[in-house]
Design a protein around this motif. Structure first.
Motif, mmCIF file in Angstrom:
data_model
loop_
_atom_site.group_PDB
_atom_site.id
_atom_site.type_symbol
_atom_site.label_atom_id
_atom_site.label_comp_id
_atom_site.label_asym_id
_atom_site.label_seq_id
_atom_site.Cartn_x
_atom_site.Cartn_y
_atom_site.Cartn_z
ATOM 1 N N PHE A 170 -2.769 4.447 -5.381
ATOM 2 C CA PHE A 170 -3.012 2.618 -5.081
ATOM 3 C C PHE A 170 -2.202 1.483 -4.656
ATOM 4 C CE2 PHE A 170 -7.244 4.989 -5.868
ATOM 5 C CZ PHE A 170 -7.401 5.447 -4.828
ATOM 6 N N ASN A 171 -1.634 1.253 -6.589
ATOM 7 C CA ASN A 171 -0.525 0.347 -6.623
ATOM 8 C C ASN A 171 -1.438 -0.795 -6.689
ATOM 9 O OD1 ASN A 171 1.018 3.003 -6.937
ATOM 10 N ND2 ASN A 171 2.169 1.572 -7.466
ATOM 11 N N LEU A 172 -2.962 -1.363 -6.181
ATOM 12 C CA LEU A 172 -3.173 -2.706 -6.407
ATOM 13 C C LEU A 172 -3.141 -2.781 -7.891
ATOM 14 C CD1 LEU A 172 -6.138 -2.162 -3.242
ATOM 15 C CD2 LEU A 172 -4.034 -2.411 -3.614
ATOM 16 N N ALA A 173 -3.669 -4.373 -7.664
ATOM 17 C CA ALA A 173 -3.590 -5.356 -8.933
ATOM 18 C C ALA A 173 -5.050 -5.382 -9.005
ATOM 19 C CB ALA A 173 -2.812 -6.784 -8.938
ATOM 20 N N ASP A 174 -5.804 -5.255 -9.880
ATOM 21 C CA ASP A 174 -7.141 -4.781 -9.799
ATOM 22 C C ASP A 174 -8.289 -6.065 -9.294
ATOM 23 O OD1 ASP A 174 -7.160 -2.319 -9.733
ATOM 24 O OD2 ASP A 174 -7.840 -1.681 -11.303
ATOM 25 N N ARG A 175 -6.660 -7.586 -10.520
ATOM 26 C CA ARG A 175 -8.042 -8.313 -10.726
ATOM 27 C C ARG A 175 -7.865 -9.445 -9.730
ATOM 28 N NH1 ARG A 175 -6.148 -9.189 -16.969
ATOM 29 N NH2 ARG A 175 -7.729 -10.763 -17.295
ATOM 30 N N VAL A 176 -7.479 -8.926 -8.847
ATOM 31 C CA VAL A 176 -6.921 -10.295 -7.941
ATOM 32 C C VAL A 176 -7.662 -10.040 -6.492
ATOM 33 C CG1 VAL A 176 -4.959 -10.696 -9.450
ATOM 34 C CG2 VAL A 176 -4.855 -9.575 -7.344
ATOM 35 N N SER A 177 -7.548 -10.967 -5.422
ATOM 36 C CA SER A 177 -8.174 -10.860 -4.624
ATOM 37 C C SER A 177 -7.636 -9.548 -3.102
ATOM 38 C CB SER A 177 -9.160 -11.565 -3.690
ATOM 39 O OG SER A 177 -7.665 -12.075 -3.023
ATOM 40 N N VAL A 178 -8.860 -8.978 -2.711
ATOM 41 C CA VAL A 178 -7.780 -8.382 -1.432
ATOM 42 C C VAL A 178 -6.880 -8.783 -0.569
ATOM 43 C CG1 VAL A 178 -8.345 -6.895 0.485
ATOM 44 C CG2 VAL A 178 -9.198 -6.436 -1.844
ATOM 45 N N LEU A 179 -7.547 -10.282 -0.354
ATOM 46 C CA LEU A 179 -6.200 -10.523 0.387
ATOM 47 C C LEU A 179 -4.502 -11.077 -0.591
ATOM 48 C CD1 LEU A 179 -4.875 -11.913 3.354
ATOM 49 C CD2 LEU A 179 -6.249 -13.950 2.100
ATOM 50 N N ASP A 180 -5.116 -11.270 -1.997
ATOM 51 C CA ASP A 180 -4.198 -11.967 -2.221
ATOM 52 C C ASP A 180 -2.893 -10.307 -2.443
ATOM 53 O OD1 ASP A 180 -4.011 -14.365 -3.038
ATOM 54 O OD2 ASP A 180 -4.272 -14.110 -5.176
ATOM 55 N N ASN A 181 -3.552 -9.237 -2.715
ATOM 56 C CA ASN A 181 -3.244 -7.890 -2.731
ATOM 57 C C ASN A 181 -2.282 -7.729 -1.346
ATOM 58 O OD1 ASN A 181 -3.163 -5.940 -5.623
ATOM 59 N ND2 ASN A 181 -4.844 -6.445 -5.237
ATOM 60 N N VAL A 182 -2.807 -8.039 -0.938
ATOM 61 C CA VAL A 182 -1.422 -7.766 0.998
ATOM 62 C C VAL A 182 -0.800 -9.083 0.711
ATOM 63 C CG1 VAL A 182 -2.463 -7.927 2.737
ATOM 64 C CG2 VAL A 182 -4.042 -6.400 2.354
ATOM 65 N N LEU A 183 -1.145 -10.675 0.158
ATOM 66 C CA LEU A 183 -0.010 -10.831 0.516
ATOM 67 C C LEU A 183 1.347 -10.844 -0.448
ATOM 68 C CD1 LEU A 183 -2.493 -14.319 0.662
ATOM 69 C CD2 LEU A 183 -0.900 -13.420 2.555
ATOM 70 N N VAL A 184 1.061 -10.137 -1.215
ATOM 71 C CA VAL A 184 2.540 -10.109 -2.822
ATOM 72 C C VAL A 184 2.899 -8.756 -1.679
ATOM 73 C CG1 VAL A 184 2.235 -9.138 -4.803
ATOM 74 C CG2 VAL A 184 0.335 -10.825 -4.955
ATOM 75 N N GLY A 185 1.953 -7.759 -1.601
ATOM 76 C CA GLY A 185 2.566 -6.443 -0.963
ATOM 77 C C GLY A 185 4.166 -6.694 0.510
ATOM 78 N N GLU A 222 1.131 11.416 -0.537
ATOM 79 C CA GLU A 222 -0.560 11.498 -1.115
ATOM 80 C C GLU A 222 -1.655 10.736 -1.157
ATOM 81 O OE1 GLU A 222 -1.247 15.233 -1.688
ATOM 82 O OE2 GLU A 222 0.240 16.556 -2.336
ATOM 83 N N PRO A 223 -1.206 10.055 -0.195
ATOM 84 C CA PRO A 223 -1.905 9.466 -0.279
ATOM 85 C C PRO A 223 -4.017 10.100 0.202
ATOM 86 C CG PRO A 223 -1.803 9.600 2.069
ATOM 87 C CD PRO A 223 -0.692 10.672 0.635
ATOM 88 N N SER A 273 -14.162 1.223 -3.709
ATOM 89 C CA SER A 273 -13.649 1.943 -4.193
ATOM 90 C C SER A 273 -12.649 2.689 -3.990
ATOM 91 C CB SER A 273 -15.326 2.165 -2.638
ATOM 92 O OG SER A 273 -14.358 2.934 -1.528
ATOM 93 N N GLY A 274 -12.438 3.662 -4.094
ATOM 94 C CA GLY A 274 -11.121 3.876 -4.023
ATOM 95 C C GLY A 274 -11.217 4.844 -3.056
ATOM 96 N N GLY A 275 -11.351 5.045 -1.519
ATOM 97 C CA GLY A 275 -11.599 5.044 -0.198
ATOM 98 C C GLY A 275 -10.949 3.039 0.109
ATOM 99 N N GLN A 276 -11.269 2.076 -0.059
ATOM 100 C CA GLN A 276 -11.436 1.219 0.136
ATOM 101 C C GLN A 276 -9.974 0.149 -0.503
ATOM 102 O OE1 GLN A 276 -15.118 -0.966 -1.416
ATOM 103 N NE2 GLN A 276 -16.031 -0.606 0.641
ATOM 104 N N LYS A 277 -10.315 0.700 -1.549
ATOM 105 C CA LYS A 277 -8.185 0.869 -2.212
ATOM 106 C C LYS A 277 -7.422 1.365 -1.063
ATOM 107 C CE LYS A 277 -9.959 0.344 -7.138
ATOM 108 N NZ LYS A 277 -9.584 0.823 -8.513
ATOM 109 N N GLN A 278 -7.812 2.245 -1.298
ATOM 110 C CA GLN A 278 -6.430 3.239 0.087
ATOM 111 C C GLN A 278 -6.068 2.171 1.040
ATOM 112 O OE1 GLN A 278 -3.856 4.053 -0.616
ATOM 113 N NE2 GLN A 278 -4.013 6.019 -1.203
#
Ligand code: ADP
Ligand code: ADP
Length: 239
Positions: free
Chosen positions: A90-105, A173-174, A149-154
């Protein structure tokens, strides 16, 4: 969307491992292609040659007509900006919001002072929100990524790649760490996204059934060699 082309590509790692041996593959814009093969067969290496993460030992890789094998520095960063990448972990930053994760990407490859400081323009937020909407994650924008959850993270990882408005999407391997129903849902998202946006998509996957069901074309690797390239639906385990 971009065409992708590997011509007579070989990759030997510094320790002497020959991960790819004279592989030639041409992918048309908008194709959705699975890369199958046992662990260690070279799937991940192949996908990483396309965004220049793995340098080729010989041969040529082009993406959208650009020669990836010879791109360096700024040119390589710009190329990578066109390539959306989804990983198993996933490579997400766990401690920040979903929106921030997408914006950073969206700015991972071409950071500017504004984006590093988090001064996102409304247009950037809109792209991020649209991408989250398209994977059904709009109601989770303020949730910390670590609480998903894992699916939501993906799905967030897919949205992050989509918000970059890529010309090609690479997925390594998504669904490897997901339970079967979630794996189906994520593969379905990828397939739908490809057809809706006409996006070129390459997916590494070791599960033949999912590859057959959700991709049109299948590329088979064995010990770094191309052993199958054809219809996904008609591929058998023996191929
Ligand atoms: P797959 O994705 O199909 O599991 P990989 O492309 O990861 O295959 O690996 C192909 C081969 O290259 C394997 O033998 C693996 O051990 C080797 N390999 C992968 N990455 C490296 C590396 N950074 N250095 C040395 N050998 C590697
Ligand atoms: P806390 O949970 O203590 O509030 P922070 O939100 O300050 O923690 O940051 C947690 C980690 O996430 C830090 O390592 C930080 O570098 C990283 N981080 C902060 N903001 C972002 C962001 N927008 N995108 C990605 N990583 C971030």
């Amino acid at each position: 969307p971009w065409a992708l082309s590997l011509t007579d590509v070989s990759v030997t790692y510094p320790n002497g491992t020959q991960a790819l041996k004279n592989v030639t593959v041409h992918i048309e814009p908008g194709e959705i292609v699975s890369i199958v093969g046992l662990s260690g067969s070279g799937k991940s290496t192949l996908i990483r040659t396309i965004n220049g993460l793995v340098p080729v030992t010989s041969g040529t890789v082009t993406a959208g007509g650009h020669d990836v094998t010879r791109a360096r520095g700024r040119a390589l960063r710009e190329l990578r900006g066109h390539v959306g990448m989804i990983f198993q972990g996933f490579n997400l930053a766990d401690r920040v919001s979903v929106l921030d994760n997408v914006l950073v990407g969206r700015f991972a490859h071409t950071p500017t002072i504004r984006t590093v400081l988090g001064l996102n323009r409304a247009a950037d937020r809109e792209l991020a929100l649209r991408a989250l909407d398209s994977v059904g994650m709009l109601e989770k924008v303020w949730t910390r990524a670590g609480a998903l959850s894992g699916g939501q993270k993906q799905r967030v990882a897919i949205a992050r790649a989509l918000s970059q408005e890529p010309s090609v999407m690479l997925a390594d391997e998504p669904v490897a760490s997901l339970d079967p129903p979630t794996a189906h849902a994520v593969m379905n998202d990828l397939a739908r996204t490809s057809s809706e946006r006409g996006l070129t998509v390459l997916i590494n996957i070791h599960l033949m059934d999912l590859a057959r069901q959700y991709t049109q074309r299948m590329i088979g690797l064995r010990d770094g060699e191309l052993v199958y390239d054809g219809s996904a639906a008609e591929a058998t385990d023996a191929d």
